[in-house]
Design a protein around this motif. Structure first.
Motif: not given
Length: 78
Positions: A31-55
Motif C-alpha cells: 500500500l505504501e509503494s502503491s501510494a508513492r508510485q500508482p503507475e507501478m501498482a500492477p507490477m507490485l501486486q504481481t510481485k506481492m502475490f508471488l512473495v505471498a505464495g512463498l510466505l
C-alpha cells in the motif's frame, strides 16, 4: 509424550503467527509503494502475490513437520 504434543502446538502456532506478521508487513509495504508510485501498482501486486505464495509455504512445512512428530514419533514413544 506430553512435551512432543506441546512442541507440535508451538510449531503450528508460531508458524501461523509469523506468517500473519509477514502478511501484514507485506500488505503495508504494498500500500505504501502503491501510494508513492500508482503507475507501478500492477507490477507490485504481481510481485506481492508471488512473495505471498512463498510466505504461505512456511506454515505448510511446519504443519508437515508437526504431523510427522504427531503420527510417527509420538506413537513410537508409547
Amino acid at each position: 509424550m506430553g512435551l512432543a504434543l506441546i512442541a507440535v502446538a508451538m510449531l503450528i502456532g508460531f508458524g501461523a503467527l509469523a506468517t500473519a506478521i509477514g502478511f501484514a508487513m507485506l500488505g503495508s509495504q504494498l500500500l505504501e509503494s502503491s501510494a508513492r508510485q500508482p503507475e507501478m501498482a500492477p507490477m507490485l501486486q504481481t510481485k506481492m502475490f508471488l512473495v505471498a505464495g512463498l510466505l504461505d509455504a512456511i506454515p505448510m512445512i511446519g504443519v508437515g513437520i508437526a504431523m510427522y512428530i504427531l503420527f510417527v514419533i509420538v506413537p513410537g514413544l508409547a
